[in-house]
Design a protein around this motif. Sequence first.
Motif, short mmCIF file in Angstrom:
data_model
loop_
_atom_site.label_atom_id
_atom_site.label_comp_id
_atom_site.label_asym_id
_atom_site.label_seq_id
_atom_site.Cartn_x
_atom_site.Cartn_y
_atom_site.Cartn_z
N GLU A 158 0.64 -1.05 0.01
CA GLU A 158 0.51 -0.22 0.53
C GLU A 158 1.39 1.02 -0.11
N TYR A 159 0.15 2.43 -0.94
CA TYR A 159 1.51 3.59 -0.92
C TYR A 159 0.34 4.40 -0.34
N THR A 160 0.86 5.87 -0.15
CA THR A 160 -0.09 7.17 -0.06
C THR A 160 0.06 7.27 -1.50
N PHE A 205 0.32 11.82 -3.45
CA PHE A 205 0.21 13.14 -2.73
C PHE A 205 -0.30 14.05 -3.95
N ARG A 225 1.09 17.07 0.35
CA ARG A 225 -0.47 16.70 1.82
C ARG A 225 -1.02 15.44 0.74
N GLU A 226 -1.33 14.12 1.06
CA GLU A 226 -2.20 13.07 1.24
C GLU A 226 -3.28 13.28 0.69
N SER A 252 -4.84 7.12 -2.49
CA SER A 252 -3.82 6.26 -1.88
C SER A 252 -3.62 4.72 -3.38
N SER A 262 -2.83 0.62 -4.25
CA SER A 262 -2.46 -0.29 -4.17
C SER A 262 -1.03 -1.44 -5.21
N CYS A 292 -7.98 9.00 -5.50
CA CYS A 292 -7.85 10.11 -4.94
C CYS A 292 -8.36 10.48 -5.42
N CYS A 303 7.41 6.69 -3.69
CA CYS A 303 6.10 7.49 -3.70
C CYS A 303 5.18 7.54 -5.07
#
Length: 167
Positions: free
Chosen positions: A2-4, A6, A10-11, A14, A16, A30, A78
């Motif tokens: 799992e990744y965020t 950005f 800011r987030e 997500s 996968s 997102c 990321c």
Amino acid sequence: MEYTIFYQGREIGSLSLETEGLYYRLSAHCTEPGAGVWRLWGCFGAESRCTGVCFPGTGGLRLEKRVSRHSWPILPDCFVLGREQEGFLPWRGILEGQELPDAMLRPKDAGSRTLAIFPPAQGPVPLAEYLSRMREAELDGRACLLLDWPPEELPEQAEAGPEADPE
């Protein structure tokens, strides 16, 4: 895995990433930061690669894709949502042990690049020790600081003091 995702530090979503034979299956969602075409960028060290163009979906933007494991021998650090601006690619990463959460980079010759650093409203400017080598600019209506990386070495300065008279 799992990744965020950005956007401008800011987030906003997500992603996968699952191994599927010779491929990775990528599934991202997102929030949409604004109208227009948005791309998802994978940040691999000090490099950004476009992963794909997001499409509107339920609750925001989505991206579903298979990526060859051969094309990604190492996984991204990321993912960043953004647009290319004047040759600068969206990027997020770490340089000299300092996190750059909101930055862009433009590749130059021989592996060098120009960084566009968007300083935070509060707190110190990342890579502040290079502030004298940064120049002010604007990208997409946002103020930033440009820094050529790696920084060129400064020429040796002559020692201060009177010169000895040879006579």
